[in-house]
Scaffold this motif. Structure first.
Motif, PDB file in Angstrom:
ATOM      1  N   ILE A 249     -18.929  -6.462  29.435  1.00 10.29           N
ATOM      2  CA  ILE A 249     -18.070  -5.172  29.628  1.00 10.29           C
ATOM      3  C   ILE A 249     -18.677  -4.019  28.796  1.00 10.29           C
ATOM      4  O   ILE A 249     -19.556  -4.248  27.892  1.00 10.29           O
ATOM      5  N   GLY A 250     -18.328  -2.701  29.007  1.00 13.05           N
ATOM      6  CA  GLY A 250     -18.670  -1.393  28.343  1.00 13.05           C
ATOM      7  C   GLY A 250     -18.753  -0.553  29.400  1.00 13.05           C
ATOM      8  O   GLY A 250     -18.667  -0.790  30.424  1.00 13.05           O
ATOM      9  N   HIS A 251     -19.283   0.664  28.808  1.00  7.42           N
ATOM     10  CA  HIS A 251     -19.263   1.892  29.357  1.00  7.42           C
ATOM     11  C   HIS A 251     -20.578   1.879  30.492  1.00  7.42           C
ATOM     12  O   HIS A 251     -21.620   1.175  30.260  1.00  7.42           O
ATOM     13  N   SER A 361     -20.163   9.462  23.998  1.00 12.70           N
ATOM     14  CA  SER A 361     -19.769   9.898  25.562  1.00 12.70           C
ATOM     15  C   SER A 361     -19.038   8.538  25.748  1.00 12.70           C
ATOM     16  O   SER A 361     -17.846   8.837  26.644  1.00 12.70           O
ATOM     17  N   GLY A 362     -19.340   7.451  25.650  1.00 14.02           N
ATOM     18  CA  GLY A 362     -18.876   6.186  26.124  1.00 14.02           C
ATOM     19  C   GLY A 362     -17.476   5.966  25.411  1.00 14.02           C
ATOM     20  O   GLY A 362     -16.722   5.283  26.030  1.00 14.02           O
ATOM     21  N   PHE A 363     -17.564   6.506  24.086  1.00 11.36           N
ATOM     22  CA  PHE A 363     -16.345   5.986  23.030  1.00 11.36           C
ATOM     23  C   PHE A 363     -15.384   7.261  22.957  1.00 11.36           C
ATOM     24  O   PHE A 363     -14.378   6.699  23.125  1.00 11.36           O
ATOM     25  N   GLU A 364     -15.846   8.407  22.751  1.00 11.58           N
ATOM     26  CA  GLU A 364     -14.998   9.360  22.516  1.00 11.58           C
ATOM     27  C   GLU A 364     -14.526  10.176  23.423  1.00 11.58           C
ATOM     28  O   GLU A 364     -13.512  10.721  23.369  1.00 11.58           O
ATOM     29  N   THR A 369     -15.637   2.525  27.232  1.00 14.44           N
ATOM     30  CA  THR A 369     -15.867   1.718  26.000  1.00 14.44           C
ATOM     31  C   THR A 369     -14.014   1.354  25.363  1.00 14.44           C
ATOM     32  O   THR A 369     -13.924   0.263  25.346  1.00 14.44           O
ATOM     33  N   ARG A 370     -13.419   2.437  25.411  1.00 17.33           N
ATOM     34  CA  ARG A 370     -12.140   2.129  24.891  1.00 17.33           C
ATOM     35  C   ARG A 370     -11.373   1.526  25.763  1.00 17.33           C
ATOM     36  O   ARG A 370     -10.570   0.400  25.631  1.00 17.33           O
TER      37      ARG A 370
END
Length: 668
Positions: A249-251, A361-364, A369-370
């Motif tokens: 998984i992931g952005h 950009s992918g987390f915040e 990601t989240r």
């Protein structure tokens, strides 16, 4: 002209000397020679002799007829007493239970017990196979223990027939001489046995030994016992490596497919010829870095767009495990496919991009990601490996690695992951650094002394497989096979599936037979909980089966309902959740429209205490107990009974707003 009929002098009655009846045959019943006139002459002696022979043999004929009648009495009664299942007024579910129990009882008892007795025993014991079998066997044992009774019979008359009958001159009737003989006759288990072997005894004939004349039930010498699922699992899989399903998984653009493709190439799972072909094709379209991603992204649309759209599958082996990769899409538009892939996995691999700005950009900034991390935790995955990919773009900086590690650690702890279950690995999918071998890059070797990615995957714990629980298989794909029937693909959540088993397709409650089982494209006779299988079914129409259905044990069936109670954890919502709030419910691979029809209680996050009953709305990061109603009945389980089928996701407008556990199911 002699051959022609005399038409002029013919009379109408000449050709019609028989009754003109529709269907009457114009042929004679017997073909007799016209020259044989002796058959029409009456012979008194011949007729008298025939009558005498008939009278002499009449008693024998009657005695034989009596034996035939006695022999046929029991089968005839059994046929009359047989019960038609259609006349029992059973529901479809009860009829499926009854048929399943009858099949198992016939496998053990054969045809020694009438179907009527089997049906009545199963109904009396409320479809409990074990109790029904015990009752039948105990009943037979009691019959065997009854004292043997000697049935007295009048002495039989033995007829002695001479070569020529003695005929009196007065009444012209034959005289038959009778001799009384008194053989000892006993009854043993319904057979008539003559105990003295004298001249008056009649030897046993095949008719005496026929099962039709037997009055007691023969219990098989060796009763077929059900195989213990745990013992069967240890026998079949004891010598094999453990199967581990891992979802990636992931952005989007974090490098998930490239990382896994390079890992497979390093392990020798991809031939050099295939890899060279991907390299040449990717160069033509100016995307040479995608050559490893194409190992898993096989469709043309995925390769043109450069993103994963469906769950890709591949497998490789470590020292102790057989690992099956489920490469989930990272784009926000394909979150339902990602949920389907995550629902089939045992552990998760979260890939993050270490490039400056890409991780943020992918987390915040609303990236996946989240959301992916929250989804896999809500689906019950507790072990997580974080692959910090593309660290070569940051010159293998330890400071950049620690920055990502500290941000993710705090978030993952809030999401419910234990610190001991999360492992961070620096790597690069494009260069292959620290994937299957210890790192060789000098900058990385200065500060990282941990294991490579392959060793971390090998150290993951395989969950306990619930093989002893009732069968549950969630269907996530349906396709037409090469032979008869059709195939469904899915994960076995509970139980054991054998070739030839009968399964109940829910929620339509139709019985189907398993004609074939395939695990990872290899044919098999048995599959266990945790396996991803393709099952060939017969006895049910493919038009009646849909994605999201469940193959269930016919006796211990999966609950089917359209309303249930759930304990929800609400994520970030723009609009508070109120009574009547419409949502899309995700349950394994099923997606259905639903409504939150009742808000029961607001709970404390940490203790679970009731803070407020019947709240008016639910805000961000709240925990509550609610009632949810689905537009049509679905297959669900309580979380305490089957964890895999006791979780739900709620999404609105492409965003996951809540995750929950099913606590109660209402009858609808």
């Amino acid at each position: 002209m002699a051959r022609h009929r005399n038409i002029r002098n013919r009379r109408d009655s000449d050709d019609y000397d028989y009754d003109d009846v529709y269907g009457h045959s114009v042929e004679e019943d017997s073909c007799l020679s016209p020259s044989d006139t002796s058959q029409w002459i009456y012979d008194r002696s011949r007729n008298h002799h025939a009558i005498s022979s008939f009278l002499d043999s009449h008693d024998d004929i009657q005695e034989e007829a009596e034996e035939d009648t006695a022999e046929q009495t029991r089968p005839e009664l059994e046929r009359r007493e047989s019960t038609d299942i259609r006349n029992l007024a059973l529901t479809d579910a009860d009829e499926a239970k009854l048929l399943s129990c009858l099949d198992e009882l016939r496998d053990i008892l054969g045809d020694t017990v009438s179907e009527n007795v089997l049906i009545q025993t199963v109904l009396t014991n409320k479809f409990d196979f074990a109790k029904a079998l015990d009752e039948i066997l105990n009943r037979n044992k009691n019959k065997d223990k009854e004292p043997e009774k000697v049935i007295s019979k009048p002495p039989p008359v033995v007829l002695i027939e001479s070569a020529k009958p003695v005929v009196s001159n007065i009444d012209k009737t034959p005289k038959v001489i009778a001799i009384n003989v008194e053989p000892k006759v006993g009854v043993i288990k319904g057979f008539k046995v003559e105990q003295d072997g004298g001249s008056g005894s009649r030897p046993q004939t095949p008719r005496d030994q026929s099962p039709a004349t037997e009055r007691t039930i023969q219990i098989p010498s060796k009763v077929k016992e059900k195989i213990d699922p745990n013992k069967q699992y240890s026998t079949e899989r004891g010598s094999e490596k453990d199967h581990l399903y891992i979802v990636v998984i992931g952005h989007v653009d974090a490098g998930k497919s490239t990382l896994m493709g390079r890992l497979l190439c390093e392990l020798g799972e991809v031939s050099q010829r295939t890899l060279h072909k991907y390299e040449q094709e990717s160069k033509k379209i100016g995307k040479q870095s995608f050559m490893y991603a194409w190992v898993l992204d096989e469709t043309g649309e995925e390769r043109v767009r450069g993103i994963t759209m469906d769950v890709g599958r591949a497998q490789f082996e470590t020292k102790t495990k057989k690992v099956i990769i489920l490469d989930a899409p990272g784009h926000a538009d394909f979150i339902p496919n990602m949920i389907t892939g995550a629902g089939q996995a045992d552990v998760a691999l979260l890939v993050v991009d270490a490039t400056r700005g890409e991780f943020e950009s992918g987390f915040e900034l609303g990236g996946q990601t989240r959301e992916h991390a929250l989804l896999v935790r809500s689906l019950g995955i507790s072990q997580l490996t974080v692959a910090v990919n593309k660290l070569d773009t940051a010159n293998w900086s330890e400071e950049r690695f620690n920055e990502i590690l500290n941000k993710l650690k705090l978030f993952l702890k809030q999401a419910g992951f234990k610190e001991s279950d999360v492992t961070f690995v620096p790597c690069s999918g494009l260069t292959g650094e620290n994937l299957v071998k210890p790192p060789t890059e000098l900058e990385l070797c200065k500060w990282y002394k941990g294991p490579c990615l392959l060793d971390v995957i090998d150290q993951c714990n395989v969950p306990v497989r619930p093989v002893a629980k009732p069968l549950r298989i969630t269907i996530n794909d349906i396709f037409k096979g090469t032979g008869t029937g059709f195939c469904v693909a899915g994960r076995i959540e509970n139980g054991v599936l054998n070739k030839g088993d009968k399964v109940l397709v829910c929620p339509i409650k139709e019985i189907a037979e398993v004609k074939g089982i395939s695990i990872n494209d290899l044919s098999s006779n048995v599959a266990f909980a945790g396996d991803q299988v393709s099952v060939t079914l017969s006895g049910v129409d493919i038009q009646n089966v849909a994605v999201g259905f469940v193959l269930s044990d016919p006796v211990q069936q999966v609950p089917v309902s359209s309303r249930f109670e759930a304990r929800l954890v609400v994520f970030n919502v723009k609009v508070p959740i109120t009574k009547g709030y419409p949502v899309l419910i995700h349950h394994q691979s099923l997606v259905e429209s639903a409504n939150i029809v009742k808000l029961k209680a607001l709970l404390n996050k940490s203790t679970g205490e009731v803070l407020k009953k019947k709240p008016r709305c639910l805000g961000n990061n709240s925990v509550a107990v609610v009632d949810i109603e689905v537009c049509r009945p679905i297959c669900i389980e309580r979380y305490k009974d089957v964890k895999e089928l006791g979780r739900v996701m709620l999404r609105v407008a492409g965003v996951t707003i809540a995750a929950g556990l099913i606590t109660d199911i209402y009858n609808t």
